[in-house]
Write an enzyme that holds these catalytic residues in place. Sequence first.
Site, PDB file in Angstrom:
ATOM      1  CD1 TRP A 189       0.639  -0.438   3.153  1.00 42.33           C
ATOM      2  CD2 TRP A 189      -0.613   1.381   3.441  1.00 42.33           C
ATOM      3  NE1 TRP A 189       0.971   0.117   4.383  1.00 42.33           N
ATOM      4  CE2 TRP A 189       0.216   1.236   4.583  1.00 42.33           C
ATOM      5  CE3 TRP A 189      -1.492   2.462   3.402  1.00 42.33           C
ATOM      6  CZ2 TRP A 189       0.202   2.121   5.659  1.00 42.33           C
ATOM      7  CZ3 TRP A 189      -1.513   3.348   4.482  1.00 42.33           C
ATOM      8  CH2 TRP A 189      -0.662   3.177   5.595  1.00 42.33           C
ATOM      9  CD  GLU A 214       2.427  -3.962   9.726  1.00 43.26           C
ATOM     10  OE1 GLU A 214       3.622  -3.999  10.072  1.00 43.26           O
ATOM     11  OE2 GLU A 214       2.026  -4.180   8.566  1.00 43.26           O
TER      12      GLU A 214
HETATM   13  C1  BGC Z   1       4.722  -1.211   7.674  1.00 42.86           C
HETATM   14  C2  BGC Z   1       3.695  -1.312   6.567  1.00 42.86           C
HETATM   15  C3  BGC Z   1       4.404  -1.228   5.244  1.00 42.86           C
HETATM   16  C4  BGC Z   1       5.536  -2.243   5.140  1.00 42.86           C
HETATM   17  C5  BGC Z   1       6.379  -2.066   3.892  1.00 42.86           C
HETATM   18  C6  BGC Z   1       5.782  -2.286   7.491  1.00 42.86           C
HETATM   19  O1  BGC Z   1       6.750  -2.170   8.472  1.00 42.86           O
HETATM   20  O2  BGC Z   1       4.111  -1.361   8.920  1.00 42.86           O
HETATM   21  O3  BGC Z   1       2.749  -0.283   6.687  1.00 42.86           O
HETATM   22  O4  BGC Z   1       3.503  -1.445   4.209  1.00 42.86           O
HETATM   23  O5  BGC Z   1       6.405  -2.089   6.240  1.00 42.86           O
HETATM   24  O6  BGC Z   1       6.969  -0.800   3.860  1.00 42.86           O
END
Ligand code: BGC
Length: 773
Positions: A357, A488
């Site tokens: 995203w 996350e």
């Molecule tokens: C982030 C995500 C992101 C991914 C790739 C993760 O650490 O939490 O939002 O899409 O990294 O950059």
Amino acid sequence: MKQYFKVDEWKVIEEGFDPAHNKVAESVFSLGNGRMGGRANFEEAYSGDTLQGNYVAGVYYPDKTRVGWWKNGYPEYFAKVLNAANWIGIDISLNGEQLDLAKCKVLGFRRELNMQEGYLKRNFRARTATGKEVEVEAIRFNSLVDDETGAICYSINPLNFGGYIKLTPFVDGDVVNKDANYDEKFWDEVAKNTWDDGAVLQMRTRKTGFEVATGMKYHVALDGQAKRIDTQPVTREKYVGAEIRMNIEEGQRITLYKYAANLSSQNHPKEDLVELTKNVLDAVCHKGFDTMLAEQAAAWAEKWKHNDIVIEGDAAAQQGIRFNIFQLNQTYTGEDDRLNIGPKGFTGEKYGGSTYWDTEAYCVPFYLATAEQKVARNLLLYRYKQLGKAIDNARLLGFNNGAALYPMVTMDGTECHNEWEITFEEIHRNGAIAYAIFNYVRYTGDEQYLADYGLEVLIAISRFWAQRVNWSAQRQQYVMLGVTGPNEYENNVNNNWYTSTIAVWCLKYTLKVIDDVKRLDTGKYNSLTSKINFQDEQECGKFKDIISKLYLPYDDNLQIFLQQDGYLDKEQTLVKDLPETDRPLVQKWSWDRILRSPFIKQADVLQGLYFFEDDYDVETIRRNYDFYEPRTVHESSLSPCVHSIIAAKLGDIDRAYEFYLRTSRLDIDDYNNDTEDGCHITSMAGTWMSVVQGFGGMRIKDGALSFSPLLPAGWEAFSFRIGFRGISLKVLVSKNEILIKNQSNQTLTVNVYDNGYLISPSSETAVPIKPLH
Ligand code: BGC
């Protein structure tokens, strides 16, 4: 945060060699040209700690998923960014002793990434175990002009000995991925071919069957004079090399020019790859290293002309933004609509896949303003072309009626991610894809895109939201259960405010676009609805019902949006109370402890306030910022830029600057202690946003550009260049005024603060800066 590198406005410079920092430097000094790229590994052998990485855009390997407890709905494979044949290698033997910095005493070492002209230069002086001293200079680049090629100029000067020096330029296809799930090798050899002054190795990826021919061609000079050489081919499985022996005297300088090419079956017929690679090598070798390097400088000058940001009075901030813009340009040029922007670009393996995203939420604005319109359009079309797979993906999870869930990570549209709390639950990604359509149309005015492609994607995404919510009899509202928001560090939560808010926005925007397309092109609308069997009245009715009745958590006491149900039950400690030794949390704490803590990995509620700022008054944004910022640890690279933009909007210029520095120097200063895995490419577009949208206050309102600039205290001035609907302009913000130069032959309408200005072709307008209250 560390300070490994010297501050310079156009260069990143490392002085002195520290093997413990080598992997960080390998990431930071990475080179790429959109088509191929790699980490700054040494040309000569190195037995110390290193992550070898050469990558060819779009070439990947579907590594069989490895998880503890298999859950239905998981994808079978995770697409790995594939470490491809090493084309930079040159083995050096000094009277039979291999040159290897890990085994030498390093007497002097300097590496410099020249971002203005696009090359990497390394100089060192070293003493081998037997006392031989050499001075080496290596210059390398990946050509922007001939984008399937790279070139190296490698010179050695024996300082205290004479005798045989053997140089062995080679191509080695026997490479591995560090992140391979089952320690498998991913490449098989197809063919190899050597000749007098060159060689080609053709390899095929297992399972995906991509073929890549990697070739080299070389010539030698002694003390600057071309020298005829006899070479001895060396071949073994997955390897082609050529030994060049020279008997030289102490103090003489031997220079090897090595040209390399990577041609992939994505772009050429497999059966012609060897021949075509030879042709490409002949052409670049004929041009010669110096011409290629001059062309490289000119190509970079052209890029900088369109997207440089100049910061006066703050060299660290200047270096940071140029490094980000440089890496973005190295990663994605927009010329090939099958490619996308991987979070690590060509700088490491981590994350796999090429599309998150991140592309829609962070990168699209950068390319919209700094590249031709077709580049952002290609990024949108990439998702349009993968709509079928997004519908399949949703079907696999139990959705129907054309609902689409775009993958969390993908190479070709298929989901590659396999952690249930992210794969199945981090569904806000669908919203970013819809938002990018809105953003593109808002910026370009290309309404036709909606009728041709956009609406079909929007309906599929809205159908997903309509099925993903459920009616809560208890609340008498719709709810969205079991999701993971952008943060996350919380999984499987109910009613994540950001996810629900973007879902409502998607439904509203889809209804608006349905109305617009119906009005502008009824025929097209009707053929779309029959193609996708869209039951207009009934489905729009459901969308409206959800819009008016979806539960969005809010705390009446604090008057803030709640990140999710129950967030306030957590013990409300703040980041400032965390000992420095506990950070980054992801490396120091157990996952269990992280999940139960209030600490937020990245902008979540604030991400929503950033996207939809016009829906909220400034005081609402301020209350939420004041609440969430002290709880955010910014352990995702995507976080500080959003906080910087919001801080600037709120007039908190010092915090905005602090976050800006953090986002722009994230990799140079290794803030999150993870640059050794590769650079954070997608967040670099966020850095650009924090200057242009943050300090510049640039927005698009009613089809016109508007600015509300602020100047960080330590800066004398800053300027940026953008393109907008066929007009190119330069914006210079200094202590007293904002100066907007219209560099095109059309009249430009802009708003600065609340007033509108018309700027005639090739002229400029200055407006005084409003003081901060
Ligand atoms: C982030 C995500 C992101 C991914 C790739 C993760 O650490 O939490 O939002 O899409 O990294 O950059």
